[in-house]
Design a protein around this motif. Sequence first.
Motif, PDB file in Angstrom:
ATOM      1  N   LYS A 335       0.712  -1.097  -0.048  1.00  0.00           N
ATOM      2  CA  LYS A 335       0.163   0.226   0.079  1.00  0.00           C
ATOM      3  C   LYS A 335       0.875   1.007  -0.112  1.00  0.00           C
ATOM      4  CE  LYS A 335      -3.914  -2.285   2.475  1.00  0.00           C
ATOM      5  NZ  LYS A 335      -4.505  -2.415   3.868  1.00  0.00           N
ATOM      6  N   THR A 336       1.997   1.206   0.805  1.00  0.00           N
ATOM      7  CA  THR A 336       2.926   2.268   0.714  1.00  0.00           C
ATOM      8  C   THR A 336       4.172   1.900   0.314  1.00  0.00           C
ATOM      9  OG1 THR A 336       3.308   1.724   3.005  1.00  0.00           O
ATOM     10  CG2 THR A 336       1.542   3.304   2.441  1.00  0.00           C
ATOM     11  N   GLY A 337       4.844   0.896   0.023  1.00  0.00           N
ATOM     12  CA  GLY A 337       6.226   0.650  -0.191  1.00  0.00           C
ATOM     13  C   GLY A 337       6.295   0.090  -1.714  1.00  0.00           C
ATOM     14  N   LEU A 338       7.512  -0.314  -1.895  1.00  0.00           N
ATOM     15  CA  LEU A 338       7.893  -0.617  -3.454  1.00  0.00           C
ATOM     16  C   LEU A 338       8.113  -2.429  -3.321  1.00  0.00           C
ATOM     17  CD1 LEU A 338      10.464   2.131  -4.165  1.00  0.00           C
ATOM     18  CD2 LEU A 338       8.020   2.212  -4.511  1.00  0.00           C
ATOM     19  N   VAL A 339       7.455  -2.667  -4.630  1.00  0.00           N
ATOM     20  CA  VAL A 339       7.509  -4.334  -4.619  1.00  0.00           C
ATOM     21  C   VAL A 339       7.953  -4.681  -6.039  1.00  0.00           C
ATOM     22  CG1 VAL A 339       6.453  -6.505  -4.240  1.00  0.00           C
ATOM     23  CG2 VAL A 339       5.601  -4.547  -2.822  1.00  0.00           C
ATOM     24  N   ILE A 340       9.017  -5.667  -6.047  1.00  0.00           N
ATOM     25  CA  ILE A 340       9.368  -6.451  -7.454  1.00  0.00           C
ATOM     26  C   ILE A 340       9.135  -7.950  -7.113  1.00  0.00           C
ATOM     27  CG2 ILE A 340      11.049  -6.865  -9.066  1.00  0.00           C
ATOM     28  CD1 ILE A 340      12.328  -3.914  -8.079  1.00  0.00           C
ATOM     29  N   GLY A 341       8.711  -8.503  -8.144  1.00  0.00           N
ATOM     30  CA  GLY A 341       8.591  -9.939  -8.370  1.00  0.00           C
ATOM     31  C   GLY A 341       9.401 -10.556  -9.299  1.00  0.00           C
ATOM     32  N   ILE A 342      10.288 -11.405  -9.339  1.00  0.00           N
ATOM     33  CA  ILE A 342      11.223 -11.951 -10.312  1.00  0.00           C
ATOM     34  C   ILE A 342      10.718 -13.492 -10.641  1.00  0.00           C
ATOM     35  CG2 ILE A 342      13.502 -12.464 -11.227  1.00  0.00           C
ATOM     36  CD1 ILE A 342      12.792  -9.598 -10.903  1.00  0.00           C
ATOM     37  N   CYS A 343      10.166 -13.784 -11.743  1.00  0.00           N
ATOM     38  CA  CYS A 343      10.017 -15.063 -11.934  1.00  0.00           C
ATOM     39  C   CYS A 343       8.616 -15.804 -11.294  1.00  0.00           C
ATOM     40  CB  CYS A 343      11.131 -15.802 -12.207  1.00  0.00           C
ATOM     41  SG  CYS A 343      10.731 -17.491 -13.231  1.00  0.00           S
ATOM     42  N   PHE A 448       5.698  -4.176  -9.468  1.00  0.00           N
ATOM     43  CA  PHE A 448       6.099  -4.628 -10.842  1.00  0.00           C
ATOM     44  C   PHE A 448       6.574  -6.251 -10.793  1.00  0.00           C
ATOM     45  CE2 PHE A 448      10.319  -2.917 -11.017  1.00  0.00           C
ATOM     46  CZ  PHE A 448      10.939  -3.956 -11.730  1.00  0.00           C
ATOM     47  N   GLY A 449       6.351  -7.027 -11.637  1.00  0.00           N
ATOM     48  CA  GLY A 449       7.050  -8.227 -11.868  1.00  0.00           C
ATOM     49  C   GLY A 449       7.337  -8.402 -13.388  1.00  0.00           C
ATOM     50  N   THR A 450       8.311  -9.571 -13.481  1.00  0.00           N
ATOM     51  CA  THR A 450       8.877  -9.814 -14.963  1.00  0.00           C
ATOM     52  C   THR A 450       9.573 -11.417 -14.578  1.00  0.00           C
ATOM     53  OG1 THR A 450      10.575  -9.465 -16.347  1.00  0.00           O
ATOM     54  CG2 THR A 450      11.415  -8.703 -14.026  1.00  0.00           C
ATOM     55  N   TYR A 451       9.260 -11.866 -15.958  1.00  0.00           N
ATOM     56  CA  TYR A 451      10.124 -13.294 -15.816  1.00  0.00           C
ATOM     57  C   TYR A 451      11.657 -13.199 -16.099  1.00  0.00           C
ATOM     58  CZ  TYR A 451       6.127 -16.437 -15.952  1.00  0.00           C
ATOM     59  OH  TYR A 451       5.055 -17.193 -15.592  1.00  0.00           O
ATOM     60  N   LEU A 452      12.185 -12.090 -16.370  1.00  0.00           N
ATOM     61  CA  LEU A 452      13.449 -11.994 -16.696  1.00  0.00           C
ATOM     62  C   LEU A 452      14.490 -12.092 -15.487  1.00  0.00           C
ATOM     63  CD1 LEU A 452      12.294 -11.195 -19.417  1.00  0.00           C
ATOM     64  CD2 LEU A 452      14.111  -9.649 -19.677  1.00  0.00           C
ATOM     65  N   HIS A 453      15.204 -13.236 -15.120  1.00  0.00           N
ATOM     66  CA  HIS A 453      16.407 -13.125 -14.528  1.00  0.00           C
ATOM     67  C   HIS A 453      17.547 -12.443 -15.182  1.00  0.00           C
ATOM     68  CE1 HIS A 453      14.943 -16.635 -11.940  1.00  0.00           C
ATOM     69  NE2 HIS A 453      14.282 -17.179 -13.283  1.00  0.00           N
ATOM     70  N   GLY A 454      18.304 -11.762 -14.149  1.00  0.00           N
ATOM     71  CA  GLY A 454      19.335 -11.232 -14.599  1.00  0.00           C
ATOM     72  C   GLY A 454      19.002  -9.829 -15.185  1.00  0.00           C
ATOM     73  N   ILE A 455      18.001  -9.278 -14.698  1.00  0.00           N
ATOM     74  CA  ILE A 455      17.319  -8.062 -15.461  1.00  0.00           C
ATOM     75  C   ILE A 455      18.273  -6.833 -14.743  1.00  0.00           C
ATOM     76  CG2 ILE A 455      15.653  -7.934 -13.594  1.00  0.00           C
ATOM     77  CD1 ILE A 455      13.985  -6.456 -16.045  1.00  0.00           C
ATOM     78  N   PHE A 456      18.704  -7.043 -13.661  1.00  0.00           N
ATOM     79  CA  PHE A 456      19.193  -6.081 -12.834  1.00  0.00           C
ATOM     80  C   PHE A 456      20.847  -5.917 -13.205  1.00  0.00           C
ATOM     81  CE2 PHE A 456      16.189  -7.473  -9.486  1.00  0.00           C
ATOM     82  CZ  PHE A 456      15.156  -6.284  -9.562  1.00  0.00           C
ATOM     83  N   ASP A 457      21.276  -6.626 -14.197  1.00  0.00           N
ATOM     84  CA  ASP A 457      22.760  -6.592 -14.473  1.00  0.00           C
ATOM     85  C   ASP A 457      22.983  -5.635 -15.306  1.00  0.00           C
ATOM     86  OD1 ASP A 457      22.872  -8.882 -12.914  1.00  0.00           O
ATOM     87  OD2 ASP A 457      23.504 -10.374 -14.236  1.00  0.00           O
ATOM     88  N   ALA A 458      22.048  -5.104 -16.133  1.00  0.00           N
ATOM     89  CA  ALA A 458      22.285  -3.995 -17.400  1.00  0.00           C
ATOM     90  C   ALA A 458      22.540  -2.686 -16.453  1.00  0.00           C
ATOM     91  CB  ALA A 458      21.060  -3.861 -18.109  1.00  0.00           C
ATOM     92  N   ASP A 459      23.504  -1.915 -16.548  1.00  0.00           N
ATOM     93  CA  ASP A 459      23.922  -0.909 -15.819  1.00  0.00           C
ATOM     94  C   ASP A 459      22.880   0.261 -15.862  1.00  0.00           C
ATOM     95  OD1 ASP A 459      26.182  -1.942 -14.668  1.00  0.00           O
ATOM     96  OD2 ASP A 459      27.355  -1.533 -16.252  1.00  0.00           O
TER      97      ASP A 459
END
Length: 526
Positions: A335-343, A448-459
């Motif tokens: 409700k107030t925080g930030l959330v990411i889901g991977i796969c 937000f969510g994504t199926y992509l592993h390694g998505i954070f590696d792109a600078d």
Amino acid sequence: MSHSARAVMVLGTGSHVGKSLITAALCRIFARQGYRVAPFKAQNMSLNSAATPEGFEIGRAQALQAEAAGVPASVHMNPVLIKPSGDMTSQVIVHGKIWAQLSASDYHRRRVEELTPHIRESYEALAAQNDVIVLEGAGSPAEINLKDRDVVNMRMAKLAGAACILAGDVDRGGVFASLLGTMELLDPSEREQIAGFVINKFRGDLSLLTPGIEMMEARIGKRCLGVLPWMHDLSLDEEDSVGLAKVQHRAVWQSGNGSPDRPLRVAIVALPTFSNFTDFDSLRSEPSIEVHFCRSVEACREADLLILPGSKQTMDDFAWMQKQGLDAFVKDYAKTGLVIGICGGMQILGESIHDPDAVERNGSMQTLGLLPIATTMQIVKTTTPTNGTVIASNLFGAPTDSQSISGYEIHVGRTDYLNTAIPFAEIVRAGDDRPHLDGCVSKNSRVFGTYLHGIFDADTFRHNLLRAARKATGLNDPVAVTNWRSLRSAAMDRLADTVENHLDMNSIFNLAGLTYEARPAAGSPR
């Protein structure tokens, strides 16, 4: 076995003694000497995997070793991958695809007869294309209760005709007992294949270790090929969750002050079957981020950003979250925080997961409902490198400006959009020019969510996401950011340089029947 490549093998006195990174270093050293080199591990047990360019699944460590060798990852580098599904069963991946779901006893009963031909095929394919293969063992070659069915250690060394280097970890204590005990439990013919030993992770005065080394050389009749120092902050892939940073059950944030320049607090929920934990190495490298792996509501409570990572058993892991009270916490936190889901984490953020074919567990379950998506488990697994572009208008309240993304997919679920769903990205999978939609973003853009592993590696993507998360949390832009790809390449070179400077490279190259040319010291003319 008919092949052309020479072979050197790195064995260990046990798990996590450094076999994977020593193998990676040797691959880089052979490559720097101008030889065609490839890594090989017959069988790997890990939840940390990678997708090859052809769309096959292998152990993450072998992908790192291929990167160190400067060659594309191949399914032949790890023909058998075991992904534990629970205490007694595992998913067995053969040549990059699901082969069977087996109990431990069934696997040990079947693996020599049924898997050796696949292993031999892969080794032959690599050996025909390279000058040298650097093999990696698994665990210890002296597990006497499993030795008659062990396909990855001494049986593989014999098949490849490999000269073996035995590595022991001095940091754990008992390194000499481990080395001696391993040698004593090997058969005489197997002992002959051990060319020498290496002591890893040493810190201290080497003169204090020397008497023990001399006694060990005399006792087992093998040379010490060198002592490797402890290498700090390498930021290179670990073999499995044994290399995972300490999991927290209580709040331990160091960045608790009220300064707007403090690090962004990121809590990653360490699910019981947490997969691909190396997805977050690049985040951990950022000086303006503090990352903790957490397994309780208390440990997550003060986080600025909450991440649900990949999961091998998504439905079981969500049931675990319910028992911990983490499901209710995450819904309230969002409700107030930030959330990411991977796969699998993204699947949990959705409305529901259905498993009609009992790929994980039969039945359906309602999940967090933070994203308007529904997932159906499927027998066929998607494994592919992926590139794409973020098409959601913003993330965490910041515009995306059509940011490029890349990573790889490894999942068995098909996720469908429900009414009002906002896709995260448009992606293109390797070998398939058709565009696909990926992921989902909440209406308020804070989840937000994504199926992509390694998505954070792109600078660029990571830095933009970091700035957006800090702004949404009321923090200032980061003072400094990390160039992850440069950092990773430098870490590989530092690893290779350290191994090259501390091991007897002439002897190691001679084991492979190759010639070693000493590199000039830094700053010296060639």
